[in-house]
Design a protein around this motif. Structure first.
Motif, PDB file in Angstrom:
ATOM      1  N   LYS A   1       0.823  -1.309  -0.054  1.00  0.00           N
ATOM      2  CA  LYS A   1      -0.110  -0.166   0.055  1.00  0.00           C
ATOM      3  C   LYS A   1       1.001   1.258  -0.101  1.00  0.00           C
ATOM      4  CE  LYS A   1      -4.259  -1.933   1.994  1.00  0.00           C
ATOM      5  NZ  LYS A   1      -5.351  -1.587   3.102  1.00  0.00           N
ATOM      6  N   LYS A   2       1.894   1.302   0.860  1.00  0.00           N
ATOM      7  CA  LYS A   2       2.729   2.387   0.992  1.00  0.00           C
ATOM      8  C   LYS A   2       3.505   2.736  -0.464  1.00  0.00           C
ATOM      9  CE  LYS A   2       4.087   2.981   5.712  1.00  0.00           C
ATOM     10  NZ  LYS A   2       5.032   2.678   6.643  1.00  0.00           N
TER      11      LYS A   2
ATOM     12  N   ILE B   1       1.860   6.236  -7.146  1.00  0.00           N
ATOM     13  CA  ILE B   1       1.087   7.111  -7.678  1.00  0.00           C
ATOM     14  C   ILE B   1       1.728   8.527  -7.422  1.00  0.00           C
ATOM     15  CG2 ILE B   1      -1.024   8.163  -7.286  1.00  0.00           C
ATOM     16  CD1 ILE B   1      -2.018   5.551  -6.479  1.00  0.00           C
ATOM     17  N   GLU B   2       2.109   9.044  -6.496  1.00  0.00           N
ATOM     18  CA  GLU B   2       2.847  10.392  -6.234  1.00  0.00           C
ATOM     19  C   GLU B   2       4.027  10.642  -7.060  1.00  0.00           C
ATOM     20  OE1 GLU B   2       4.295  12.064  -2.425  1.00  0.00           O
ATOM     21  OE2 GLU B   2       2.762  10.548  -1.171  1.00  0.00           O
TER      22      GLU B   2
ATOM     23  N   GLY C   1       2.498   1.548  -3.589  1.00  0.00           N
ATOM     24  CA  GLY C   1       1.515   1.957  -4.383  1.00  0.00           C
ATOM     25  C   GLY C   1       1.324   3.328  -4.426  1.00  0.00           C
ATOM     26  N   SER C   2       1.018   4.031  -3.085  1.00  0.00           N
ATOM     27  CA  SER C   2       0.750   5.325  -3.131  1.00  0.00           C
ATOM     28  C   SER C   2       2.113   6.183  -3.409  1.00  0.00           C
ATOM     29  CB  SER C   2       0.416   5.825  -1.611  1.00  0.00           C
ATOM     30  OG  SER C   2       1.400   5.662  -0.708  1.00  0.00           O
TER      31      SER C   2
END
Length: 53
Positions: free
Chosen positions: A5-6, A12-13, A8-9
């Motif tokens: 999850k980390k 995206i950033e 993935g974010s």
């Protein structure tokens, strides 16, 4: 699994930052392209005038 999850974010950033950077890069390059085209047009005009003699 929690790390995904980390990651993935963060991914995206990074993608958003890259898109922003590309936009910033493209704006000045458009002006550069315009000036290069103008320079080429001037050279063509000068060249065609001097070659005909």
């Amino acid at each position: 699994m929690k790390n995904n999850k980390k990651g993935g974010s963060a991914k995206i950033e990074i993608e958003l930052l890259l898109q922003k950077a590309l936009r910033v890069q493209q704006e000045p390059s458009q002006q550069l392209n315009d000036s290069i085209i103008r320079q080429c047009e001037k050279r063509i005009e000068q060249g065609s005038g001097s070659d005909s003699g």
